[in-house]
Scaffold this motif. Sequence first.
Motif, mmCIF file in Angstrom:
data_model
loop_
_atom_site.group_PDB
_atom_site.id
_atom_site.type_symbol
_atom_site.label_atom_id
_atom_site.label_comp_id
_atom_site.label_asym_id
_atom_site.label_seq_id
_atom_site.Cartn_x
_atom_site.Cartn_y
_atom_site.Cartn_z
ATOM 1 N N HIS A 27 37.095 -13.445 62.306
ATOM 2 C CA HIS A 27 37.989 -14.426 62.940
ATOM 3 C C HIS A 27 38.135 -14.063 64.408
ATOM 4 C CE1 HIS A 27 39.254 -16.339 59.221
ATOM 5 N NE2 HIS A 27 39.343 -15.143 58.687
ATOM 6 N N MET A 28 37.975 -15.032 65.287
ATOM 7 C CA MET A 28 38.084 -14.754 66.717
ATOM 8 C C MET A 28 38.940 -15.827 67.362
ATOM 9 S SD MET A 28 34.233 -13.652 67.649
ATOM 10 C CE MET A 28 33.251 -12.593 66.582
ATOM 11 N N ALA A 29 40.154 -15.449 67.728
ATOM 12 C CA ALA A 29 41.069 -16.432 68.303
ATOM 13 C C ALA A 29 40.741 -16.696 69.766
ATOM 14 C CB ALA A 29 42.500 -15.946 68.153
ATOM 15 N N CYS A 30 40.622 -15.631 70.559
ATOM 16 C CA CYS A 30 40.392 -15.845 71.997
ATOM 17 C C CYS A 30 38.909 -15.728 72.363
ATOM 18 C CB CYS A 30 41.229 -14.866 72.819
ATOM 19 S SG CYS A 30 40.622 -13.167 72.799
ATOM 20 N N GLY A 31 38.196 -14.831 71.708
ATOM 21 C CA GLY A 31 36.760 -14.662 71.979
ATOM 22 C C GLY A 31 36.440 -13.856 73.210
ATOM 23 N N VAL A 32 37.471 -13.417 73.942
ATOM 24 C CA VAL A 32 37.212 -12.727 75.216
ATOM 25 C C VAL A 32 37.954 -11.396 75.328
ATOM 26 C CG1 VAL A 32 36.639 -14.812 76.510
ATOM 27 C CG2 VAL A 32 39.036 -14.096 76.326
ATOM 28 N N GLY A 33 38.359 -10.832 74.205
ATOM 29 C CA GLY A 33 38.940 -9.492 74.234
ATOM 30 C C GLY A 33 40.416 -9.440 74.550
ATOM 31 N N ALA A 34 41.111 -10.578 74.541
ATOM 32 C CA ALA A 34 42.508 -10.588 74.986
ATOM 33 C C ALA A 34 43.531 -10.483 73.859
ATOM 34 C CB ALA A 34 42.774 -11.857 75.788
ATOM 35 N N CYS A 35 43.219 -10.932 72.651
ATOM 36 C CA CYS A 35 44.258 -11.050 71.620
ATOM 37 C C CYS A 35 44.255 -9.910 70.601
ATOM 38 C CB CYS A 35 44.107 -12.380 70.884
ATOM 39 S SG CYS A 35 42.667 -12.454 69.779
ATOM 40 N N LEU A 36 43.203 -9.152 70.550
ATOM 41 C CA LEU A 36 43.021 -8.039 69.602
ATOM 42 C C LEU A 36 42.893 -8.518 68.151
ATOM 43 C CD1 LEU A 36 45.452 -5.290 70.967
ATOM 44 C CD2 LEU A 36 43.027 -5.607 71.438
ATOM 45 N N GLY A 37 42.814 -9.848 67.949
ATOM 46 C CA GLY A 37 42.755 -10.378 66.595
ATOM 47 C C GLY A 37 41.485 -10.003 65.841
ATOM 48 N N CYS A 38 40.451 -9.643 66.565
ATOM 49 C CA CYS A 38 39.184 -9.323 65.909
ATOM 50 C C CYS A 38 38.946 -7.814 65.832
ATOM 51 C CB CYS A 38 38.024 -9.975 66.649
ATOM 52 S SG CYS A 38 37.779 -9.267 68.293
ATOM 53 N N ALA A 39 39.928 -7.009 66.276
ATOM 54 C CA ALA A 39 39.720 -5.548 66.303
ATOM 55 C C ALA A 39 39.651 -5.001 64.883
ATOM 56 C CB ALA A 39 40.846 -4.883 67.058
ATOM 57 N N ALA A 46 36.883 -1.416 67.237
ATOM 58 C CA ALA A 46 36.055 -2.209 68.152
ATOM 59 C C ALA A 46 36.556 -3.647 68.154
ATOM 60 C CB ALA A 46 34.595 -2.176 67.703
ATOM 61 N N LYS A 47 36.454 -4.288 69.302
ATOM 62 C CA LYS A 47 36.702 -5.731 69.363
ATOM 63 C C LYS A 47 35.377 -6.410 69.047
ATOM 64 C CE LYS A 47 40.123 -5.293 73.061
ATOM 65 N NZ LYS A 47 40.362 -5.518 74.502
ATOM 66 N N ILE A 48 35.343 -7.106 67.930
ATOM 67 C CA ILE A 48 34.076 -7.706 67.498
ATOM 68 C C ILE A 48 33.590 -8.736 68.523
ATOM 69 C CG2 ILE A 48 32.919 -8.978 65.635
ATOM 70 C CD1 ILE A 48 33.926 -6.113 64.922
ATOM 71 N N CYS A 49 34.533 -9.412 69.191
ATOM 72 C CA CYS A 49 34.124 -10.476 70.125
ATOM 73 C C CYS A 49 33.475 -9.932 71.390
ATOM 74 C CB CYS A 49 35.322 -11.349 70.489
ATOM 75 S SG CYS A 49 36.563 -10.518 71.499
ATOM 76 N N MET A 50 33.817 -8.679 71.763
ATOM 77 C CA MET A 50 33.278 -8.138 73.017
ATOM 78 C C MET A 50 32.309 -6.983 72.788
ATOM 79 S SD MET A 50 36.184 -8.294 75.909
ATOM 80 C CE MET A 50 34.942 -8.047 77.154
HETATM 81 FE FE1 FES Z 1 40.644 -11.982 70.760
HETATM 82 FE FE2 FES Z 1 38.480 -10.582 70.003
HETATM 83 S S1 FES Z 1 39.021 -12.586 69.466
HETATM 84 S S2 FES Z 1 40.170 -9.891 71.164
#
Ligand code: FES
Length: 271
Positions: free
Chosen positions: A220-232, A243-247
């Motif tokens: 799941h990737m809410a922001c996609g740019v490393g800002a929300c930590l939702g994918c950590a 790791a942040k999967i999106c970055m």
């Molecule tokens: Fe927000 Fe990865 S989707 S930090």
Amino acid sequence: MPVLEKGMVLDNRQVASDLYVMDFVAPSMAQKCQPGQFLHIRSNGTYDPLLRRPLSIYDVLADSCIISLLYRVVGRGTALLTGIDIDNKIDIMGPLGKGFTLPDSPESILLVGGGVGAAPLMFLARQLINIGCKVTLLLGSATAEQLVPGQRFATLGVKVKTASMDGTDGYHGLITDLLMLEDPSLYKRLYTCGPEAMMAKVSGWAIQNNVPGELSLEEHMACGVGACLGCARQLNPNQNQYAKICMDGPVFDIKSFSTIPNPIQGGSSHE
Ligand code: FES
């Protein structure tokens, strides 16, 4: 650097029981995409649903600036995507994330894709063929109706072998059982994408047989740019490292995942 662009939709068609391919023209973005990266898509022209959807880049024809996405309908956001007609515009941000590492010279390559997880392997196969690699693809699903179409890979010159759990297409059984029939000495490198239980077995086979490789994680990737930590997430249960999967990904070395702590349930970058 990711860009924001409005892509003009050329086609949006069903290719399997719950799989769709959308082609759109996005001149700025098409020149930047690398295999394994993803795009963040807004499902319609409004802010409903609010969040963008992460979707893997399925294919790119850089000369004609056409990007293709392969997606599975699993919820409201992806259902809305199926209703986007030709000549409409979609709101895209990308390309995002770290993609696959390509070999420096032609090699014999094995690709293993499970379900809609095979999506990032198409653009990868195109790039590998372009640099002279010999590519074999193992493609698996539960049934023939759910199988990602292999013809597009075959047209590139990829040798395609399929597996279905009900025996309706190709090998009757799991794709990982089909993998066990392969001779690892034939391959210099492996790339895989699909369910994490499958990738764990594929990675184990590759590591055991000294075949280096990479895998692509879904998250799941809410922001996609490393800002929300939702994918950590923790990459290895034995290391206190997240790791942040999106970055940092979605592509990682297979050795990072010889043991996978958190099999994903639900939405992902292909849904
Ligand atoms: Fe927000 Fe990865 S989707 S930090």
